[in-house]
Motif scaffolding. Structure first.
Motif, PDB file in Angstrom:
ATOM      1  N   THR A 150       3.775  17.279   6.004  1.00 13.24           N
ATOM      2  CA  THR A 150       3.566  18.710   5.740  1.00 13.24           C
ATOM      3  C   THR A 150       2.177  18.907   5.135  1.00 13.24           C
ATOM      4  OG1 THR A 150       4.642  18.461   3.583  1.00 13.24           O
ATOM      5  CG2 THR A 150       6.031  19.124   5.448  1.00 13.24           C
ATOM      6  N   PRO A 151       1.686  20.171   5.098  1.00 10.12           N
ATOM      7  CA  PRO A 151       0.314  20.414   4.634  1.00 10.12           C
ATOM      8  C   PRO A 151       0.017  19.905   3.239  1.00 10.12           C
ATOM      9  CG  PRO A 151       1.152  22.334   5.786  1.00 10.12           C
ATOM     10  CD  PRO A 151       2.300  21.395   5.641  1.00 10.12           C
ATOM     11  N   GLY A 152       1.008  19.953   2.338  1.00  9.69           N
ATOM     12  CA  GLY A 152       0.751  19.495   0.969  1.00  9.69           C
ATOM     13  C   GLY A 152       0.317  18.048   0.911  1.00  9.69           C
ATOM     14  N   ILE A 153       0.866  17.231   1.786  1.00  9.87           N
ATOM     15  CA  ILE A 153       0.499  15.814   1.808  1.00  9.87           C
ATOM     16  C   ILE A 153      -0.965  15.659   2.199  1.00  9.87           C
ATOM     17  CG2 ILE A 153       1.006  13.592   2.863  1.00  9.87           C
ATOM     18  CD1 ILE A 153       3.175  14.663   0.965  1.00  9.87           C
ATOM     19  N   GLY A 154      -1.425  16.482   3.125  1.00 13.58           N
ATOM     20  CA  GLY A 154      -2.832  16.429   3.514  1.00 13.58           C
ATOM     21  C   GLY A 154      -3.754  16.700   2.338  1.00 13.58           C
ATOM     22  N   PRO A 172      -8.101  16.155  -1.036  1.00 10.12           N
ATOM     23  CA  PRO A 172      -8.056  17.413  -1.785  1.00 10.12           C
ATOM     24  C   PRO A 172      -9.086  18.448  -1.334  1.00 10.12           C
ATOM     25  CG  PRO A 172      -7.935  15.530  -3.267  1.00 10.12           C
ATOM     26  CD  PRO A 172      -8.258  14.988  -1.915  1.00 10.12           C
ATOM     27  N   SER A 173     -10.231  18.023  -0.852  1.00 10.89           N
ATOM     28  CA  SER A 173     -11.276  18.983  -0.494  1.00 10.89           C
ATOM     29  C   SER A 173     -11.071  19.589   0.883  1.00 10.89           C
ATOM     30  CB  SER A 173     -12.647  18.311  -0.551  1.00 10.89           C
ATOM     31  OG  SER A 173     -12.706  17.213   0.349  1.00 10.89           O
ATOM     32  N   THR A 174     -10.440  18.872   1.814  1.00  4.86           N
ATOM     33  CA  THR A 174     -10.311  19.361   3.192  1.00  4.86           C
ATOM     34  C   THR A 174      -8.873  19.618   3.620  1.00  4.86           C
ATOM     35  OG1 THR A 174     -10.162  17.124   4.120  1.00  4.86           O
ATOM     36  CG2 THR A 174     -12.366  18.052   3.818  1.00  4.86           C
ATOM     37  N   GLY A 175      -7.909  18.912   3.017  1.00  4.59           N
ATOM     38  CA  GLY A 175      -6.524  19.065   3.445  1.00  4.59           C
ATOM     39  C   GLY A 175      -6.211  18.347   4.748  1.00  4.59           C
ATOM     40  N   ASN A 176      -7.111  17.488   5.226  1.00  9.89           N
ATOM     41  CA  ASN A 176      -6.865  16.766   6.474  1.00  9.89           C
ATOM     42  C   ASN A 176      -5.704  15.777   6.321  1.00  9.89           C
ATOM     43  OD1 ASN A 176      -9.008  18.083   7.695  1.00  9.89           O
ATOM     44  ND2 ASN A 176     -10.463  16.419   7.294  1.00  9.89           N
ATOM     45  N   TRP A 182      -0.897   9.585  -4.277  1.00  8.09           N
ATOM     46  CA  TRP A 182      -0.365  10.921  -4.052  1.00  8.09           C
ATOM     47  C   TRP A 182       0.359  11.504  -5.261  1.00  8.09           C
ATOM     48  CZ3 TRP A 182       1.867  10.380   1.625  1.00  8.09           C
ATOM     49  CH2 TRP A 182       0.789  10.141   2.491  1.00  8.09           C
ATOM     50  N   ILE A 183       0.821  10.672  -6.185  1.00  7.49           N
ATOM     51  CA  ILE A 183       1.310  11.200  -7.462  1.00  7.49           C
ATOM     52  C   ILE A 183       0.508  10.517  -8.566  1.00  7.49           C
ATOM     53  CG2 ILE A 183       3.587  11.827  -6.599  1.00  7.49           C
ATOM     54  CD1 ILE A 183       4.735   9.385  -7.884  1.00  7.49           C
ATOM     55  N   ASN A 184       0.055  11.322  -9.549  1.00 10.85           N
ATOM     56  CA  ASN A 184      -0.970  10.839 -10.477  1.00 10.85           C
ATOM     57  C   ASN A 184      -0.965  11.717 -11.722  1.00 10.85           C
ATOM     58  OD1 ASN A 184      -3.270   9.919 -11.772  1.00 10.85           O
ATOM     59  ND2 ASN A 184      -4.561   9.982  -9.939  1.00 10.85           N
ATOM     60  N   THR A 185      -0.803  11.114 -12.890  1.00 11.10           N
ATOM     61  CA  THR A 185      -0.860  11.880 -14.139  1.00 11.10           C
ATOM     62  C   THR A 185      -2.289  12.156 -14.576  1.00 11.10           C
ATOM     63  OG1 THR A 185      -0.886   9.906 -15.537  1.00 11.10           O
ATOM     64  CG2 THR A 185       1.280  10.789 -14.901  1.00 11.10           C
ATOM     65  N   ASP A 186      -3.292  11.450 -13.981  1.00 12.69           N
ATOM     66  CA  ASP A 186      -4.656  11.407 -14.501  1.00 12.69           C
ATOM     67  C   ASP A 186      -4.619  10.870 -15.930  1.00 12.69           C
ATOM     68  OD1 ASP A 186      -5.984  12.325 -12.194  1.00 12.69           O
ATOM     69  OD2 ASP A 186      -5.433  14.399 -12.666  1.00 12.69           O
ATOM     70  N   GLU A 217       7.174  18.940  -7.619  1.00 13.92           N
ATOM     71  CA  GLU A 217       6.764  19.109  -9.018  1.00 13.92           C
ATOM     72  C   GLU A 217       5.384  18.505  -9.294  1.00 13.92           C
ATOM     73  OE1 GLU A 217       9.741  18.100 -11.876  1.00 13.92           O
ATOM     74  OE2 GLU A 217      11.400  18.712 -10.567  1.00 13.92           O
ATOM     75  N   HIS A 218       4.525  18.567  -8.292  1.00 12.74           N
ATOM     76  CA  HIS A 218       3.161  18.063  -8.426  1.00 12.74           C
ATOM     77  C   HIS A 218       2.261  19.178  -8.942  1.00 12.74           C
ATOM     78  CE1 HIS A 218      -0.724  16.329  -7.271  1.00 12.74           C
ATOM     79  NE2 HIS A 218      -0.102  15.182  -7.000  1.00 12.74           N
ATOM     80  N   ALA A 219       1.237  18.835  -9.684  1.00 12.85           N
ATOM     81  CA  ALA A 219       0.245  19.838 -10.084  1.00 12.85           C
ATOM     82  C   ALA A 219      -0.344  20.465  -8.826  1.00 12.85           C
ATOM     83  CB  ALA A 219      -0.849  19.192 -10.926  1.00 12.85           C
ATOM     84  N   PRO A 220      -0.513  21.790  -8.765  1.00 15.21           N
ATOM     85  CA  PRO A 220      -0.966  22.446  -7.530  1.00 15.21           C
ATOM     86  C   PRO A 220      -2.323  21.925  -7.044  1.00 15.21           C
ATOM     87  CG  PRO A 220      -0.168  24.063  -9.125  1.00 15.21           C
ATOM     88  CD  PRO A 220      -0.256  22.752  -9.850  1.00 15.21           C
ATOM     89  N   VAL A 221      -2.374  21.618  -5.749  1.00 15.15           N
ATOM     90  CA  VAL A 221      -3.623  21.257  -5.084  1.00 15.15           C
ATOM     91  C   VAL A 221      -3.780  22.235  -3.926  1.00 15.15           C
ATOM     92  CG1 VAL A 221      -4.930  19.473  -3.880  1.00 15.15           C
ATOM     93  CG2 VAL A 221      -3.320  18.830  -5.700  1.00 15.15           C
ATOM     94  N   ASN A 222      -4.768  23.170  -4.078  1.00 16.07           N
ATOM     95  CA  ASN A 222      -4.943  24.255  -3.113  1.00 16.07           C
ATOM     96  C   ASN A 222      -3.637  25.039  -2.917  1.00 16.07           C
ATOM     97  OD1 ASN A 222      -6.793  25.667  -1.424  1.00 16.07           O
ATOM     98  ND2 ASN A 222      -5.820  24.768   0.385  1.00 16.07           N
ATOM     99  N   GLY A 223      -2.854  25.138  -4.031  1.00 16.47           N
ATOM    100  CA  GLY A 223      -1.601  25.898  -4.005  1.00 16.47           C
ATOM    101  C   GLY A 223      -0.375  25.101  -3.623  1.00 16.47           C
ATOM    102  N   TYR A 224      -0.520  23.854  -3.190  1.00 17.73           N
ATOM    103  CA  TYR A 224       0.628  23.048  -2.772  1.00 17.73           C
ATOM    104  C   TYR A 224       1.095  22.149  -3.929  1.00 17.73           C
ATOM    105  CZ  TYR A 224      -0.364  24.428   2.032  1.00 17.73           C
ATOM    106  OH  TYR A 224      -0.565  25.161   3.184  1.00 17.73           O
ATOM    107  N   THR A 225       2.398  22.157  -4.179  1.00 14.00           N
ATOM    108  CA  THR A 225       2.986  21.339  -5.238  1.00 14.00           C
ATOM    109  C   THR A 225       3.923  20.249  -4.692  1.00 14.00           C
ATOM    110  OG1 THR A 225       4.843  22.871  -5.512  1.00 14.00           O
ATOM    111  CG2 THR A 225       2.882  23.246  -6.877  1.00 14.00           C
ATOM    112  N   GLY A 226       3.999  20.098  -3.385  1.00 14.75           N
ATOM    113  CA  GLY A 226       4.872  19.075  -2.815  1.00 14.75           C
ATOM    114  C   GLY A 226       4.724  18.983  -1.313  1.00 14.75           C
ATOM    115  N   GLY A 227       5.542  18.131  -0.726  1.00  9.84           N
ATOM    116  CA  GLY A 227       5.530  17.939   0.719  1.00  9.84           C
ATOM    117  C   GLY A 227       6.356  16.726   1.083  1.00  9.84           C
ATOM    118  N   ASN A 228       6.530  16.506   2.381  1.00  7.45           N
ATOM    119  CA  ASN A 228       7.260  15.324   2.835  1.00  7.45           C
ATOM    120  C   ASN A 228       6.488  14.651   3.974  1.00  7.45           C
ATOM    121  OD1 ASN A 228       8.366  16.526   5.458  1.00  7.45           O
ATOM    122  ND2 ASN A 228       9.193  17.943   3.921  1.00  7.45           N
ATOM    123  N   PHE A 229       6.883  13.432   4.300  1.00  5.86           N
ATOM    124  CA  PHE A 229       6.075  12.645   5.237  1.00  5.86           C
ATOM    125  C   PHE A 229       6.903  11.519   5.860  1.00  5.86           C
ATOM    126  CE2 PHE A 229       5.674  10.974   0.950  1.00  5.86           C
ATOM    127  CZ  PHE A 229       5.971   9.622   1.116  1.00  5.86           C
TER     128      PHE A 229
END
Length: 524
Positions: free
Chosen positions: A147-151, A156-160, A353-357, A501-513
């Motif tokens: 799904t797009p969130g995984i991209g 993070p900059s392109t969503g590819n 893909w999951i990261n607390t920083d 429950e991921h911090a939003p990246v370009n508005g996406y907080t999750g996805g599947n793959f």
């Protein structure tokens, strides 16, 4: 009586003494129908045991009787004479049982003789030893759907979408040896990324210490997570579970660690102190803000079936870690804040893909892990659970992360997973038949199938709590392993995962793959 009568009396006395020695030395073995290798080792361990002394006494007594002059003895009463009919009616099972006991005694004596001969010819080393080895792991990874969130988690900059890839996962050269009789050394470097070779194991150590103890100083694995302590050569799945990689990223750190095991190999333990910062590429820690951890692990294999060659066993362990990071999350800090937990999706993606920083103001955290593994013939069951407590300063609330996995494997060809009891880790699988395909003498082909294993795993990790939104991931993996030989195999994994429950990246907080992976691997 004649000398023949005297020798007959000697033989009877010898037989009775041998029977008495057999009964007194091994009352338990007299009831068994097998003689395990473990028992042989126990008897062979001391060449001056009761059995050996009795045999020597028996030989001396026979020599004395042979040398003594013949003497007249009173005739034995008729009641003392053997009843030949009774002897002939002895059940065959009793005779075979006695023969088995004699064979066991002979095997014991042969084992003692071999040990004594080896000890007699042993020569201490005159210089340090040197051995070279390595491994090659070549991977291919395919990302068919997501799904797009995984991209955006991957780019993070392109969503590819994640890119498919062929890559060396490990391209490793290792060297090791002994420094005379009481020290050892090991160096291991990975060239999977030729532009940045990474140090793996690099240490010197002292062995043969009291209590079956070895002490290692240098870069080595921290004792946390069974799947990390297992060698990558022997793990059932291509990549380690989410929680194992997140809470002990890359596993190895610079430190001092003690390794020991009990005489019966039922228990083993290790403990040490380590630097939190990963020096695999820099080769050094430089700075005044020392970040350290104390790690320990206690493991046991209370059931191990020697009679089946180790096809049945049970293993459990408990491990812990107490760490003191510097608490500084700024990129300008002289040392990285190691209160950071992240992982890839049990595959080789470009980003994690999951990261607390880096978690600001975290000055302490503690990890507790439990593990359990059961092997019954071709079946293997394994599970781990770890929980992480973090304490923060500056008025920030404390945090809690946790995760675990369950997995099962089954050999279609009947082999079994091997346990190294001294370390509490998996060891090398030996296929019943190697894989090969060669021309035969009749113009056809001859071949072997190797060993085949199927496996499944459920993995879970939660890195979201309070204001830290690292993400929550659940994966399901199906695996197929084809062992060509004991030192080569192919692995195939199909992974379905879901992130939320991921911090939003370009508005996406999750996805599947979905991810498909295949590895070709050899070690030497």
């Amino acid at each position: 009586m004649s000398k023949f009568t005297n020798k007959l009396a000697s033989a009877v006395a010898a037989g009775l003494s041998l029977f008495g020695a057999t009964t007194l030395v091994s009352p338990v073995l007299a009831q068994d129908t097998y003689f395990s290798s473990y028992a042989a080792e126990q008897y062979a361990a001391s060449p001056q045991d009761d059995f050996s002394r009795r045999l020597m006494d028996l030989e001396r007594r026979i020599d004395q009787l042979d040398a003594a002059p013949p003497q007249m003895a009173p005739p034995a009463p008729a009641s003392a004479m053997p009843n030949m009919q009774s002897i002939q009616n002895v059940p065959a099972g009793n005779v075979s049982h006695l023969l088995e006991r004699i064979e066991r005694l002979e095997a014991n004596q042969n084992a003692q003789t071999a040990i004594l001969e080896k000890a007699a010819t042993y020569e201490p080393p005159t210089k340090p030893t040197f051995k070279i080895g390595g491994r090659v792991h070549l991977d291919t990874w395919d990302f068919p759907t997501n799904t797009p969130g995984i991209g955006f988690f991957e780019n993070p900059s392109t969503g590819n979408d994640p890119d498919n890839r062929w890559a060396f996962r490990r391209l490793r050269i290792e060297m090791k040896g002994d420094i005379f009789e009481t020290m050892e050394w090991r160096m291991q470097v990975d060239f999977a990324d030729p532009s940045e070779p990474a140090i793996k194991d690099a240490y010197l150590g002292w062995n043969e210490l009291p209590g079956n103890t070895t002490v290692l100083l240098g870069n080595q694995k921290r004792p946390l997570g069974l799947d990390h302590l297992n060698s990558s050569r022997f793990n059932i799945f291509m990549e380690r579970p989410l929680v194992v990689e997140a809470f002990n990223e890359d596993a190895r750190r610079l430190g001092l660690c003690v390794y020991s095991y009990s005489d019966d190999e039922m228990y083993n333990w290790r403990y040490g102190i380590f630097n939190l910062e990963n020096i695999s590429q820099s080769g050094a820690y430089i700075g005044d803000a020392f970040q350290g951890s104390g790690n320990a692990r206690l493991a046991s294999s209370p059931w191990y079936d020697y009679s089946s060659g180790g096809r049945g066993w049970y293993h459990w362990a408990i491990a812990g870690m107490v760490a003191n990071p510097d608490g500084d999350a700024l990129s300008t800090a002289p040392n990285s804040n190691e209160a950071r937990f992240r992982t890839r999706p049990e595959a080789r993606s470009s980003n994690r893909w999951i990261n607390t920083d880096r978690i600001a103001d975290c000055h302490w955290y503690e990890i507790l892990g439990v593990e359990s593994m059961l092997n019954v013939g071709a079946w293997n069951f394994c599970g781990e659970y770890q929980v992480n407590w973090l304490q923060r300063d500056a008025g920030r609330s404390d945090l809690n992360f946790h995760g675990g996995y369950l997995q099962v494997g089954y050999f279609l060809t009947g082999e079994h997973m091997v346990l190294d009891r001294k370390s509490g880790t998996l060891s090398r699988v030996q296929p019943y038949e190697n894989f090969f395909l060669v021309p035969d003498c009749y113009g056809g082909c001859g071949g072997g199938w190797g060993a085949w294993q199927v496996a499944a795993r459920i993995s879970y990790l939660d890195l979201t709590d309070q204001d830290i939104q690292g993400g929550l991931e659940t994966n399901a993996t199906l695996g197929l392993n084809w062992y060509w030989t004991s030192h080569s195999k192919m692995q195939f994994n199909a992974i379905y995962g879901d992130i939320s429950e991921h911090a939003p990246v370009n508005g996406y907080t999750g996805g599947n793959f979905w991810i498909l992976g295949c590895r070709f691997m050899v070690d030497f």
